[in-house]
Motif scaffolding. Structure first.
Motif, PDB file in Angstrom:
ATOM      1  N   GLN A  80       0.847  -1.116  -0.176  1.00 14.88           N
ATOM      2  CA  GLN A  80      -0.060   0.140   0.088  1.00 14.88           C
ATOM      3  C   GLN A  80       0.942   1.334   0.114  1.00 14.88           C
ATOM      4  O   GLN A  80       0.576   2.290  -0.883  1.00 14.88           O
ATOM      5  CB  GLN A  80      -1.044   0.007   1.146  1.00 14.88           C
ATOM      6  CG  GLN A  80      -2.036  -1.059   1.188  1.00 14.88           C
ATOM      7  CD  GLN A  80      -2.664  -1.427   2.474  1.00 14.88           C
ATOM      8  OE1 GLN A  80      -2.423  -0.892   3.534  1.00 14.88           O
ATOM      9  NE2 GLN A  80      -3.610  -2.282   2.489  1.00 14.88           N
ATOM     10  N   VAL A  81       1.906   1.209   0.781  1.00 15.33           N
ATOM     11  CA  VAL A  81       2.904   2.414   0.737  1.00 15.33           C
ATOM     12  C   VAL A  81       3.435   2.553  -0.567  1.00 15.33           C
ATOM     13  O   VAL A  81       3.653   3.600  -1.095  1.00 15.33           O
ATOM     14  CB  VAL A  81       3.932   2.325   1.803  1.00 15.33           C
ATOM     15  CG1 VAL A  81       4.978   3.252   1.617  1.00 15.33           C
ATOM     16  CG2 VAL A  81       3.336   2.284   3.208  1.00 15.33           C
ATOM     17  N   LYS A  82       3.903   1.367  -1.020  1.00 16.27           N
ATOM     18  CA  LYS A  82       4.385   1.508  -2.536  1.00 16.27           C
ATOM     19  C   LYS A  82       3.516   2.114  -3.369  1.00 16.27           C
ATOM     20  O   LYS A  82       3.875   2.780  -4.523  1.00 16.27           O
ATOM     21  CB  LYS A  82       5.000   0.149  -2.933  1.00 16.27           C
ATOM     22  CG  LYS A  82       5.375  -0.145  -4.242  1.00 16.27           C
ATOM     23  CD  LYS A  82       5.872  -1.449  -4.618  1.00 16.27           C
ATOM     24  CE  LYS A  82       6.264  -1.870  -6.133  1.00 16.27           C
ATOM     25  NZ  LYS A  82       5.202  -1.379  -7.007  1.00 16.27           N
ATOM     26  N   ASN A  83       2.364   1.632  -3.663  1.00 16.40           N
ATOM     27  CA  ASN A  83       1.203   2.002  -4.335  1.00 16.40           C
ATOM     28  C   ASN A  83       0.818   3.166  -4.126  1.00 16.40           C
ATOM     29  O   ASN A  83      -0.146   3.904  -4.811  1.00 16.40           O
ATOM     30  CB  ASN A  83       0.188   0.915  -4.627  1.00 16.40           C
ATOM     31  CG  ASN A  83       0.827  -0.330  -5.000  1.00 16.40           C
ATOM     32  OD1 ASN A  83       1.903  -0.327  -5.837  1.00 16.40           O
ATOM     33  ND2 ASN A  83      -0.014  -1.468  -4.858  1.00 16.40           N
ATOM     34  N   GLY A  84       0.884   3.937  -2.966  1.00 16.30           N
ATOM     35  CA  GLY A  84       0.327   5.090  -2.479  1.00 16.30           C
ATOM     36  C   GLY A  84      -1.083   5.047  -2.093  1.00 16.30           C
ATOM     37  O   GLY A  84      -1.894   5.992  -1.999  1.00 16.30           O
ATOM     38  N   THR A  85      -1.615   3.935  -1.598  1.00  9.44           N
ATOM     39  CA  THR A  85      -3.108   3.644  -1.182  1.00  9.44           C
ATOM     40  C   THR A  85      -3.079   3.486   0.293  1.00  9.44           C
ATOM     41  O   THR A  85      -4.121   3.105   0.767  1.00  9.44           O
ATOM     42  CB  THR A  85      -3.350   2.452  -2.070  1.00  9.44           C
ATOM     43  OG1 THR A  85      -2.648   1.258  -1.664  1.00  9.44           O
ATOM     44  CG2 THR A  85      -3.519   2.610  -3.491  1.00  9.44           C
TER      45      THR A  85
END
Length: 331
Positions: free
Chosen positions: A266-271
């Motif tokens: 989620q952090v990687k994908n900005g979510t």
């Protein structure tokens, strides 16, 4: 042609450098049980490692051997301006809440506890549901109709496991007896396999023939003793069936690995979002384990009964009481 090829090479290098620069900075902080406890912390490590393998993004890992040290470790990591720090275990709740407030730009995920903060995501599990399933299996597999439970510390979380286990067992046979013991009162209780084995022997001497170990590294002693005594044990958190094939009836799996993996993703994908997330059977957070290591121990009758209970919990036909909601254990 050479100029074009050189341009493509330079472009590829720049893209790779850009991707590397954009990669989130991540960390995992294990609790006193340690990274290789073959249980809760190891499951977290496996989730982080799966993320690293799939993305090539590395992570920092540290162990906090005490609550006081957890605060120091978290503060030290936060000063590195990391994008997300995953704190493993409810014992880090106070440390996460305090340090998150000091570093509002750093995101934290607390696995297995709830901490307040606009930059904190707390992931909890419906342990009572998974424990109900293994209670069903334990009661059906028991010949003496005496079950054991060995927890780490006498706290609401561990009592939730015990109550769910008892609810499942007594749903099969109301006359089943459940004996319960705790390893200790401090963080050391999660890493004392000798005491875990000693408590198991004491329960076996009282007629117990199936024991559920919810004590982190201490549970390793319980599982080993069950093997030595020709009894059955139930593992916890990660799938421990393969540790002692033929002696471990099943494991109450808590998908800590998925919680860490999903948070990093989620952090990687900005979510990524702050808040509280509760994961039960329906949400893929808890379950029981059936594989080649315990297949011979799980009869068709046991499997059918457990799968039926599993479906009824998902469908809402069985309501497993969570004592943390304020309700008393009904059995």
């Amino acid at each position: 042609m050479k100029l074009k090829q050189l341009s493509l090479t330079v472009a590829a290098v720049l893209v790779a450098a850009s991707a590397s620069a954009a990669a989130p900075k991540l960390a995992v902080v294990y609790d006193a049980g340690g990274k290789f406890d073959k249980s809760f912390n190891q499951s977290a490590f496996e989730g982080a490692s799966r993320f690293k393998q799939e993305t090539g993004i590395n992570f920092i890992e540290v162990q906090a051997s005490s609550d006081t040290q957890a605060e120091q470790v978290l503060r030290g990591l936060a000063r590195k301006n990391l994008d997300l720090i995953a704190s493993i275990g409810f014992a880090q709740q106070a440390a996460v809440q305090k340090v998150a407030k000091e570093f509002p730009k750093v995101r934290f995920v607390l696995i297995d506890g709830v901490a307040q903060g606009t930059n904190v995501n707390s992931i909890t599990f419906k342990e009572e549901e998974g424990s109900y399933l293994v209670g069903v299996a334990g009661a059906m597999a028991s010949k003496s109709k005496k079950l054991g439970f060995i927890g780490g510390i006498d706290i609401p979380l561990i009592r939730t496991f015990a109550c769910g286990y008892t609810q499942g067992a007594k749903a099969v046979n109301p006359k089943v007896e459940v004996f319960s013991n705790m390893v200790g009162t401090t963080a050391a209780a999660w890493n004392d396999p000798a005491k875990g084995g000693e408590l198991a022997r004491s329960q076996f001497d009282r007629g117990v023939d199936v024991v559920f170990a919810v004590a982190g590294g201490s549970g390793m002693g319980t599982l080993q003793t069950a093997k030595e005594k020709g009894k059955l044990a139930i593992g916890v958190d990660s799938n421990q069936n393969a540790l002692y094939p033929g002696a471990i009836l099943t494991s109450m799996v808590k998908r800590v690995d998925n919680a860490v993996y999903d948070s990093f993703t989620q952090v990687k994908n900005g979510t990524w979002k702050a808040g509280v997330t509760a994961k039960g059977i329906k949400e893929g957070g808890v379950d029981w384990a059936l594989d080649a290591s315990n297949r011979k121990l799980i009869t068709p009758e046991i499997e059918k009964r457990v799968l039926g209970a599993r479906k009824d919990i998902i469908d809402g036909k069985i309501k497993v009481i969570d004592i943390r909601s304020g309700a008393a254990c009904p059995v």
